[in-house]
Design a protein around this motif. Sequence first.
Motif, PDB file in Angstrom:
ATOM      1  N   GLU A  27       8.956  -0.105  13.526  1.00  7.91           N
ATOM      2  CA  GLU A  27       7.952  -1.152  13.409  1.00  7.91           C
ATOM      3  C   GLU A  27       7.040  -0.817  12.234  1.00  7.91           C
ATOM      4  OE1 GLU A  27       4.315  -2.734  16.121  1.00  7.91           O
ATOM      5  OE2 GLU A  27       6.296  -2.623  17.089  1.00  7.91           O
ATOM      6  N   THR A  28       6.832  -1.789  11.353  1.00  7.76           N
ATOM      7  CA  THR A  28       5.903  -1.603  10.249  1.00  7.76           C
ATOM      8  C   THR A  28       4.486  -1.675  10.809  1.00  7.76           C
ATOM      9  OG1 THR A  28       7.437  -2.504   8.633  1.00  7.76           O
ATOM     10  CG2 THR A  28       5.103  -2.516   8.028  1.00  7.76           C
ATOM     11  N   VAL A  29       3.700  -0.630  10.563  1.00  6.33           N
ATOM     12  CA  VAL A  29       2.334  -0.595  11.080  1.00  6.33           C
ATOM     13  C   VAL A  29       1.320  -0.999  10.019  1.00  6.33           C
ATOM     14  CG1 VAL A  29       2.805   1.060  12.921  1.00  6.33           C
ATOM     15  CG2 VAL A  29       2.111   1.907  10.676  1.00  6.33           C
ATOM     16  N   TYR A  30       1.721  -0.932   8.752  1.00  5.65           N
ATOM     17  CA  TYR A  30       0.842  -1.376   7.676  1.00  5.65           C
ATOM     18  C   TYR A  30       1.690  -1.819   6.494  1.00  5.65           C
ATOM     19  CZ  TYR A  30      -2.541  -1.799   4.029  1.00  5.65           C
ATOM     20  OH  TYR A  30      -3.299  -2.325   3.018  1.00  5.65           O
ATOM     21  N   GLY A  31       1.231  -2.875   5.845  1.00  9.27           N
ATOM     22  CA  GLY A  31       1.866  -3.320   4.605  1.00  9.27           C
ATOM     23  C   GLY A  31       2.999  -4.282   4.869  1.00  9.27           C
ATOM     24  N   GLY A  32       3.907  -4.296   3.963  1.00  8.89           N
ATOM     25  CA  GLY A  32       5.022  -5.223   4.008  1.00  8.89           C
ATOM     26  C   GLY A  32       5.344  -5.676   2.605  1.00  8.89           C
ATOM     27  N   HIS A  33       6.072  -6.744   2.508  1.00 11.65           N
ATOM     28  CA  HIS A  33       6.537  -7.210   1.194  1.00 11.65           C
ATOM     29  C   HIS A  33       5.407  -7.629   0.261  1.00 11.65           C
ATOM     30  CE1 HIS A  33      10.624  -6.819   2.431  1.00 11.65           C
ATOM     31  NE2 HIS A  33      10.409  -7.576   3.494  1.00 11.65           N
ATOM     32  N   GLU A  34       4.288  -8.047   0.811  1.00 12.69           N
ATOM     33  CA  GLU A  34       3.172  -8.488  -0.029  1.00 12.69           C
ATOM     34  C   GLU A  34       2.281  -7.345  -0.495  1.00 12.69           C
ATOM     35  OE1 GLU A  34       1.862  -8.484   4.206  1.00 12.69           O
ATOM     36  OE2 GLU A  34       3.624  -9.256   3.197  1.00 12.69           O
ATOM     37  N   HIS A  35       2.572  -6.112  -0.076  1.00 15.99           N
ATOM     38  CA  HIS A  35       1.780  -4.933  -0.443  1.00 15.99           C
ATOM     39  C   HIS A  35       2.650  -3.917  -1.179  1.00 15.99           C
ATOM     40  CE1 HIS A  35      -1.604  -6.051   2.148  1.00 15.99           C
ATOM     41  NE2 HIS A  35      -0.695  -6.425   3.033  1.00 15.99           N
ATOM     42  N   THR A  40       5.857   2.609   8.050  1.00 11.35           N
ATOM     43  CA  THR A  40       6.726   2.199   9.137  1.00 11.35           C
ATOM     44  C   THR A  40       6.914   3.362  10.094  1.00 11.35           C
ATOM     45  OG1 THR A  40       7.898   0.697   7.663  1.00 11.35           O
ATOM     46  CG2 THR A  40       9.013   1.279   9.713  1.00 11.35           C
ATOM     47  N   LEU A  41       6.715   3.096  11.376  1.00 12.52           N
ATOM     48  CA  LEU A  41       6.987   4.092  12.403  1.00 12.52           C
ATOM     49  C   LEU A  41       8.435   3.912  12.813  1.00 12.52           C
ATOM     50  CD1 LEU A  41       5.970   6.371  14.175  1.00 12.52           C
ATOM     51  CD2 LEU A  41       5.196   4.657  15.802  1.00 12.52           C
ATOM     52  N   LEU A 104       7.110   6.767   8.052  1.00 11.20           N
ATOM     53  CA  LEU A 104       7.628   6.620   6.696  1.00 11.20           C
ATOM     54  C   LEU A 104       6.613   5.847   5.873  1.00 11.20           C
ATOM     55  CD1 LEU A 104       9.964   6.787   4.608  1.00 11.20           C
ATOM     56  CD2 LEU A 104      10.767   4.614   5.550  1.00 11.20           C
ATOM     57  N   THR A 105       6.152   6.448   4.774  1.00  7.85           N
ATOM     58  CA  THR A 105       5.217   5.798   3.869  1.00  7.85           C
ATOM     59  C   THR A 105       5.931   5.580   2.542  1.00  7.85           C
ATOM     60  OG1 THR A 105       3.336   6.859   4.932  1.00  7.85           O
ATOM     61  CG2 THR A 105       2.978   5.990   2.714  1.00  7.85           C
ATOM     62  N   VAL A 106       5.970   4.333   2.096  1.00  8.68           N
ATOM     63  CA  VAL A 106       6.654   3.974   0.855  1.00  8.68           C
ATOM     64  C   VAL A 106       5.700   3.205  -0.041  1.00  8.68           C
ATOM     65  CG1 VAL A 106       8.570   2.673  -0.164  1.00  8.68           C
ATOM     66  CG2 VAL A 106       8.886   3.820   2.034  1.00  8.68           C
ATOM     67  N   VAL A 107       5.665   3.591  -1.308  1.00  4.42           N
ATOM     68  CA  VAL A 107       4.938   2.836  -2.320  1.00  4.42           C
ATOM     69  C   VAL A 107       5.977   2.298  -3.275  1.00  4.42           C
ATOM     70  CG1 VAL A 107       3.219   2.905  -4.153  1.00  4.42           C
ATOM     71  CG2 VAL A 107       2.899   4.300  -2.104  1.00  4.42           C
ATOM     72  N   THR A 108       6.091   0.984  -3.346  1.00  2.00           N
ATOM     73  CA  THR A 108       7.064   0.370  -4.248  1.00  2.00           C
ATOM     74  C   THR A 108       6.433   0.190  -5.626  1.00  2.00           C
ATOM     75  OG1 THR A 108       6.425  -1.826  -3.518  1.00  2.00           O
ATOM     76  CG2 THR A 108       8.301  -0.809  -2.396  1.00  2.00           C
ATOM     77  N   SER A 109       7.272   0.194  -6.625  1.00  2.00           N
ATOM     78  CA  SER A 109       6.759   0.075  -7.989  1.00  2.00           C
ATOM     79  C   SER A 109       6.264  -1.329  -8.284  1.00  2.00           C
ATOM     80  CB  SER A 109       7.825   0.488  -8.993  1.00  2.00           C
ATOM     81  OG  SER A 109       8.999  -0.276  -8.800  1.00  2.00           O
ATOM     82  N   GLY A 110       6.828  -2.316  -7.636  1.00  2.00           N
ATOM     83  CA  GLY A 110       6.381  -3.695  -7.849  1.00  2.00           C
ATOM     84  C   GLY A 110       6.273  -4.402  -6.518  1.00  2.00           C
ATOM     85  N   ARG A 111       5.416  -5.390  -6.458  1.00  2.00           N
ATOM     86  CA  ARG A 111       5.240  -6.133  -5.206  1.00  2.00           C
ATOM     87  C   ARG A 111       6.191  -7.242  -5.172  1.00  2.00           C
ATOM     88  NH1 ARG A 111      -1.223  -6.289  -4.825  1.00  2.00           N
ATOM     89  NH2 ARG A 111      -1.426  -4.361  -5.906  1.00  2.00           N
TER      90      ARG A 111
END
Length: 111
Positions: A27-35, A40-41, A104-111
Amino acid sequence: MRKFSLDALARELLERAASSSARRSAETVYGGHEHALRQTLLTLVSGAALSEHGNPGEATMMVLRGRVRLTSGEEDWEGRTGDLLVVPQARHALEALEDSAVLLTVVTSGR
């Protein structure tokens, strides 16, 4: 401000994983495609795995409970409760050596 009990959610998701044919739940606990940042836990029952997959961006994995093995190519790293694993910028896989929960914490290069 929002507050989450990751411990309570991990218990719930582990119960879901135990009754799931995939033997995992997330389950994504913060963020998503717009961030750019997404947390995600992810829970896996002992022996369950995520097969090899690509890395969508810079990522870390905090082991909240249990024991996991992160594999990339010929290398692997074992993480236990309290360990922070840096996810390699390459194809990788994850296996639960015990019933496990990871953030799991992911930072994508682009939104």
